[in-house]
Design an enzyme around this catalytic site. Structure first.
Site, PDB file in Angstrom:
ATOM      1  N   ASP A 127       3.105-111.716 121.109  1.00 43.77           N
ATOM      2  CA  ASP A 127       4.245-112.502 121.567  1.00 43.77           C
ATOM      3  C   ASP A 127       5.496-112.137 120.774  1.00 43.77           C
ATOM      4  O   ASP A 127       5.414-111.586 119.679  1.00 43.77           O
ATOM      5  CB  ASP A 127       3.980-114.004 121.420  1.00 43.77           C
ATOM      6  CG  ASP A 127       3.694-114.424 119.982  1.00 43.77           C
ATOM      7  OD1 ASP A 127       2.967-113.688 119.285  1.00 43.77           O
ATOM      8  OD2 ASP A 127       4.183-115.486 119.545  1.00 43.77           O
ATOM      9  N   GLU A 128       6.648-112.446 121.357  1.00 42.29           N
ATOM     10  CA  GLU A 128       7.942-112.329 120.679  1.00 42.29           C
ATOM     11  C   GLU A 128       8.083-111.016 119.903  1.00 42.29           C
ATOM     12  O   GLU A 128       8.307-110.993 118.692  1.00 42.29           O
ATOM     13  CB  GLU A 128       8.152-113.540 119.766  1.00 42.29           C
ATOM     14  CG  GLU A 128       8.171-114.843 120.556  1.00 42.29           C
ATOM     15  CD  GLU A 128       8.418-116.085 119.717  1.00 42.29           C
ATOM     16  OE1 GLU A 128       9.034-117.035 120.238  1.00 42.29           O
ATOM     17  OE2 GLU A 128       7.985-116.111 118.547  1.00 42.29           O
ATOM     18  N   VAL A 129       7.950-109.917 120.627  1.00 37.12           N
ATOM     19  CA  VAL A 129       8.068-108.584 120.016  1.00 37.12           C
ATOM     20  C   VAL A 129       9.561-108.246 119.933  1.00 37.12           C
ATOM     21  O   VAL A 129      10.114-107.527 120.772  1.00 37.12           O
ATOM     22  CB  VAL A 129       7.282-107.533 120.828  1.00 37.12           C
ATOM     23  CG1 VAL A 129       7.271-106.193 120.096  1.00 37.12           C
ATOM     24  CG2 VAL A 129       5.851-108.009 121.065  1.00 37.12           C
TER      25      VAL A 129
END
Length: 484
Positions: free
Chosen positions: A155-157
């Protein structure tokens, strides 16, 4: 609390409680008490995010926490064994792309960052990054006998595509950041399936939300991963969430998961939980589950309890103050609503008069239905005192601003009689705070490492007490200059 229209209960499947160990890792005996309670609340799985609390070995030993000891191998095994004895599956969550701050903060790992100033994102290029995450996974799998399911994060790269290698890669015609993301995740999932063919792989869905069904079908992920769609807000968009889950299903990923929240998602520095906020989130998730088409296979829900927003942020609510929220959310899923009857069941299970931790009241320490209750009570009391206007804004009261301004203090020209009034007030507040702080410290150290106690105090207490302490010291100096 206002009751909501009844929905069908949450579908059969896993009800996972997420344990975020990158902050305030519980002592093992408290960990066991929590597992005991989770079992009584109907939880049948744990989603465990170890981060630096895992006992990595060899070249990865530098990933272990240094401010307090990581869990030992025996402790990790004993926690799993106890969870299994209570009918719970343990699913490790190991970040493999984004939120790798606990890995990439170490100097020997700096060269593996996507961008130098982004500590959390792994570069998707070359073999070294893939080798690193596979070694992390190998060690975690080895210490989880009989493991069937892994969560690989993703997530949230942040800043993906901003690294120099990524810019070169993207310069070729037709290449996109979406493809860059999918390429790395597919490599990780493929490598897992090659190493452990039986393994179910879960990943966060947020980086795929904007992707078309066609892109997802062509990604290579179909059959490799199960998306877990997370939304922790009290105003979750039901229709949009249903559409997303059905898009994943139409793309070939029919096995999907939901993720809600019982703590750690209100603000980055929240100290005391609001059960109402989290209940509203779960009531909307019930509507999502009831609205899905028959083809979508909802495998379960992970009720997340974030301890930090990321590895380098401050502590969110500690577990003891969030247990009424967790119990209320679980019972809401079980009954399809939060009614007076459900509220009563929560109160009976925990031995409390309210599902809001801020209204618990006091109870003898001998009541063990609610592990950590005394600490929760003390935190609520201390937080209430620290947030009174008289204490928090002491420097802005009339006496301080009128007779103890920076101008007066610098020149040591004060009115002793009035200043001693301010000294008395500040000293009284400091004494009250210190008494409550000592009680919190004494209780907290039984459940958490000393490093967690120290961090919590520095985050929540010191910002309030430091100005009071400074004023008392300044007054003492100034009065000595004015009184013979």
């Amino acid at each position: 609390m206002q009751a909501e229209m009844k929905c069908p209960p949450w579908p059969e499947g896993k009800k996972l409680v997420h344990l975020d160990l990158k902050g305030a890792p519980p002592r093992v005996d408290y960990f066991h008490k929590l597992i005991e309670l989770f079992s009584e609340l109907g939880v049948n799985g744990l989603l465990v995010e170890y981060e630096d609390m895992f006992p990595y070995e060899g070249e990865l030993k530098l990933l272990q926490a240094t401010v307090h000891p990581a869990y030992s191998r025996q402790e990790v095994l004993s926690m799993q064994e106890f969870a299994r004895s209570k009918g719970m599956e343990v699913i490790p969550l190991v970040q493999t792309f984004g939120h790798m701050e606990f890995v990439l903060k170490h100097r020997p790992m700096w060269h593996l960052r996507e961008a130098a100033h982004c500590v959390g994102t792994l570069s998707p290029h070359g073999e070294e990054g893939l080798k690193l995450v596979m070694e992390m996974l190998r060690q975690v799998v080895a210490l989880h006998p009989g493991l069937n399911t892994l969560h690989i994060g993703a997530d949230e790269v942040y800043m993906l595509g901003e690294g120099e290698e990524s810019k070169l890669w993207l310069a070729s015609s037709g290449r996109t950041v979406e493809q860059l993301f999918l390429s790395h995740v597919t490599k990780v999932a493929d490598a897992i399936k090659e190493a452990w063919p039986h393994m179910t792989v879960i990943m966060w869905d947020d980086m795929m939300r904007g992707m078309s069904e066609t892109t997802l079908k062509a990604s290579g992920l179909v059959g490799l991963v199960q998306p877990m769609l997370w939304d922790y807000t009290p105003n979750l968009d039901v229709d949009k969430t249903v559409c997303l889950l059905e898009k994943y299903c139409s793309a070939g990923m029919s096995d999907v998961w939901a993720a809600s929240s019982f703590k750690g998602s209100t603000s980055v520095f929240t100290c005391v939980c609001s059960t109402q906020r989290h209940l509203e989130n779960h009531l909307l998730w019930l509507k999502v589950a009831a609205s899905l088409s028959a083809g979508v296979k909802l495998k379960g829900i992970a009720i997340t309890g974030w301890q930090r927003y990321d590895h380098l942020s401050v502590l969110c609510e500690l577990m003891p103050v969030a247990l009424p929220s967790l119990a209320a959310c679980l019972f809401t899923l079980l009954h399809g609503q939060f009614s007076a009857e459900v509220s009563s069941k929560v109160s009976e299970k925990l031995g409390v008069s309210s599902v809001e931790v801020s209204a618990l009241g006091s109870l003898s320490a001998s009541d063990s239905r609610y592990p950590g209750r005394r600490l929760a009570e003390l935190i609520v009391e201390l937080d209430s005192l620290l947030n009174t206007d008289d204490v928090r804004f002491f420097e802005n009261n009339m006496v301080v601003r009128g007779w103890l301004s920076p101008y007066h203090r610098q020149r040591k020209m004060v009115t002793p009689l009035i200043c001693m009034q301010a000294y008395s007030q500040a000293s009284t507040y400091l004494t009250l705070i210190q008494q409550k702080v000592e009680a919190v410290r004494e209780e907290m150290v039984h459940l958490y490492p000393e490093s967690t106690v120290q961090e919590w105090m520095e985050e929540h207490v010191t910002p309030v007490t430091a100005p009071l302490q400074r004023i008392t010291e300044d007054i003492s100096v100034c009065v000595k200059e004015m009184v013979p």
